[in-house]
Scaffold this motif. Structure first.
Motif, PDB file in Angstrom:
ATOM      1  N   VAL A 143       0.854  -1.190   0.000  1.00 55.58           N
ATOM      2  CA  VAL A 143       0.000   0.000   0.000  1.00 55.58           C
ATOM      3  C   VAL A 143       0.886   1.236   0.000  1.00 55.58           C
ATOM      4  N   SER A 144       0.597   2.165  -0.899  1.00 61.17           N
ATOM      5  CA  SER A 144       1.295   3.454  -0.944  1.00 61.17           C
ATOM      6  C   SER A 144       0.261   4.554  -0.782  1.00 61.17           C
ATOM      7  N   LYS A 145       0.386   5.335   0.273  1.00 56.85           N
ATOM      8  CA  LYS A 145      -0.511   6.477   0.461  1.00 56.85           C
ATOM      9  C   LYS A 145       0.256   7.717   0.046  1.00 56.85           C
ATOM     10  N   VAL A 146      -0.289   8.416  -0.947  1.00 53.67           N
ATOM     11  CA  VAL A 146       0.338   9.635  -1.447  1.00 53.67           C
ATOM     12  C   VAL A 146      -0.507  10.833  -1.014  1.00 53.67           C
ATOM     13  N   HIS A 147       0.127  11.966  -0.890  1.00 61.36           N
ATOM     14  CA  HIS A 147      -0.554  13.160  -0.393  1.00 61.36           C
ATOM     15  C   HIS A 147      -0.411  14.317  -1.372  1.00 61.36           C
ATOM     16  N   ALA A 148      -1.453  15.120  -1.431  1.00 60.85           N
ATOM     17  CA  ALA A 148      -1.400  16.382  -2.153  1.00 60.85           C
ATOM     18  C   ALA A 148      -0.890  17.445  -1.178  1.00 60.85           C
ATOM     19  N   ILE A 149      -0.834  18.671  -1.644  1.00 65.13           N
ATOM     20  CA  ILE A 149      -0.473  19.811  -0.799  1.00 65.13           C
ATOM     21  C   ILE A 149      -1.750  20.604  -0.532  1.00 65.13           C
ATOM     22  N   CYS A 150      -1.999  20.911   0.732  1.00 65.80           N
ATOM     23  CA  CYS A 150      -3.180  21.665   1.123  1.00 65.80           C
ATOM     24  C   CYS A 150      -3.124  23.055   0.491  1.00 65.80           C
ATOM     25  N   GLY A 154      -0.569  24.765   2.958  1.00 60.47           N
ATOM     26  CA  GLY A 154       0.676  24.201   2.440  1.00 60.47           C
ATOM     27  C   GLY A 154       1.107  22.904   3.095  1.00 60.47           C
ATOM     28  N   GLY A 155       0.310  22.387   4.045  1.00 65.06           N
ATOM     29  CA  GLY A 155       0.621  21.112   4.687  1.00 65.06           C
ATOM     30  C   GLY A 155       0.257  19.935   3.795  1.00 65.06           C
ATOM     31  N   PRO A 180      -7.540  20.038  -2.642  1.00 67.70           N
ATOM     32  CA  PRO A 180      -6.962  19.196  -1.593  1.00 67.70           C
ATOM     33  C   PRO A 180      -6.755  20.005  -0.314  1.00 67.70           C
ATOM     34  N   LEU A 181      -7.159  19.409   0.825  1.00 65.60           N
ATOM     35  CA  LEU A 181      -7.016  20.068   2.121  1.00 65.60           C
ATOM     36  C   LEU A 181      -6.441  19.117   3.155  1.00 65.60           C
ATOM     37  N   CYS A 182      -5.706  19.681   4.123  1.00 62.85           N
ATOM     38  CA  CYS A 182      -5.245  18.899   5.273  1.00 62.85           C
ATOM     39  C   CYS A 182      -6.434  18.735   6.229  1.00 62.85           C
ATOM     40  N   ARG A 183      -6.262  17.951   7.261  1.00 60.98           N
ATOM     41  CA  ARG A 183      -7.343  17.698   8.221  1.00 60.98           C
ATOM     42  C   ARG A 183      -7.864  18.997   8.855  1.00 60.98           C
ATOM     43  N   ASN A 184      -6.949  19.838   9.368  1.00 65.21           N
ATOM     44  CA  ASN A 184      -7.392  21.053  10.046  1.00 65.21           C
ATOM     45  C   ASN A 184      -8.145  21.988   9.116  1.00 65.21           C
ATOM     46  N   CYS A 185      -7.636  22.183   7.918  1.00 63.61           N
ATOM     47  CA  CYS A 185      -8.312  23.084   6.973  1.00 63.61           C
ATOM     48  C   CYS A 185      -9.632  22.481   6.502  1.00 63.61           C
ATOM     49  N   TYR A 186      -9.680  21.168   6.324  1.00 64.26           N
ATOM     50  CA  TYR A 186     -10.929  20.506   5.932  1.00 64.26           C
ATOM     51  C   TYR A 186     -11.982  20.686   7.027  1.00 64.26           C
ATOM     52  N   LEU A 187     -11.589  20.458   8.277  1.00 58.78           N
ATOM     53  CA  LEU A 187     -12.533  20.622   9.387  1.00 58.78           C
ATOM     54  C   LEU A 187     -13.000  22.071   9.505  1.00 58.78           C
ATOM     55  N   GLU A 188     -12.094  22.999   9.285  1.00 58.67           N
ATOM     56  CA  GLU A 188     -12.469  24.419   9.351  1.00 58.67           C
ATOM     57  C   GLU A 188     -13.458  24.782   8.242  1.00 58.67           C
ATOM     58  N   VAL A 189     -13.168  24.341   7.028  1.00 62.96           N
ATOM     59  CA  VAL A 189     -14.027  24.673   5.883  1.00 62.96           C
ATOM     60  C   VAL A 189     -15.394  24.002   5.992  1.00 62.96           C
ATOM     61  N   THR A 190     -15.420  22.776   6.491  1.00 62.46           N
ATOM     62  CA  THR A 190     -16.695  22.051   6.586  1.00 62.46           C
ATOM     63  C   THR A 190     -17.339  22.205   7.954  1.00 62.46           C
ATOM     64  N   LYS A 191     -16.682  22.909   8.870  1.00 62.50           N
ATOM     65  CA  LYS A 191     -17.214  23.172  10.225  1.00 62.50           C
ATOM     66  C   LYS A 191     -17.605  21.890  10.962  1.00 62.50           C
ATOM     67  N   GLN A 192     -16.720  20.892  10.939  1.00 55.96           N
ATOM     68  CA  GLN A 192     -16.988  19.600  11.594  1.00 55.96           C
ATOM     69  C   GLN A 192     -16.271  19.473  12.926  1.00 55.96           C
ATOM     70  N   LYS A 193     -15.672  20.526  13.428  1.00 62.59           N
ATOM     71  CA  LYS A 193     -14.904  20.420  14.676  1.00 62.59           C
ATOM     72  C   LYS A 193     -15.793  20.137  15.853  1.00 62.59           C
TER      73      LYS A 193
END
Length: 193
Positions: A143-150, A154-155, A180-193
């Protein structure tokens, strides 16, 4: 009577590799790189994609950076068994769009000695496991997990945030539809915190 070393030499072993990540993380680019290396090694290679993926080409698999490789579009995982016959390496792009039979098909091909390389989104736009990907991750040898840049901070990004108002599970798109978003930015944008 065959010795152990002779048995190993006469039995071709297959396996399953899975490349996962968010949109814009380089999954398809990595899939194409591995398949081209197999072609250089003179292995018989075939690549497949779901028929619904017509973003860049009706038939070719194309990465976001325009790298392309010839492929065969299919409408159901079951069709791969017949179409993949006689190949050493089978590539499957956008695996999340295939039906649940893809897991059994990949196992069957690997059991027949085929190297199976699968690429796809591990999560949908809501952050939930996508299609057959969780089962493929569980049964794969590699398994290879690849990441984009937020795009916000920039994370490392692992979420594919949909920027258009559409609640359908499958919305084919590019940069106008997803970011593409990191966890913190995704939670902020979707207000799931």
């Amino acid at each position: 009577m065959l010795r152990h070393s002779e048995i190993i030499e006469t039995h071709r072993s297959g396996w399953v590799e899975v490349i996962v990540g968010s949109m814009f993380s380089g999954k398809t680019e990595e899939l194409i790189r591995r398949l081209k290396r197999a072609q250089i090694a003179k292995l018989k290679v075939e690549i497949f994609k779901p028929k619904i993926d017509v973003r860049y080409s009706d038939s070719d698999v194309v990465s976001h950076d325009s790298t392309a490789i010839r492929s065969t579009p299919v409408d159901a995982a079951e069709n791969l068994l017949m179409l993949a016959s006689g190949n050493d390496v089978v590539g499957i792009d956008e695996a999340q769009f295939f039906d649940s039979n893809l897991v059994r098909v990949c196992n069957q091909l690997a059991n027949q000695g085929v190297r199976v390389i699968v690429a796809g989104l591990d999560m949908d736009f809501q952050g939930n496991p996508f299609g057959p990907m969780p089962q493929l991750l569980a049964m794969a040898e590699y398994v290879s997990k690849v990441h984009a840049i937020c795009v916000k901070c920039g994370g490392l990004a692992q979420f594919s945030h949909r920027v258009v108002k559409n609640q359908d599970l499958v919305v084919l798109g590019e940069k106008d539809e997803y970011e593409p978003l990191c966890r913190n930015c995704y939670l902020e944008v979707t207000k799931q915190k």
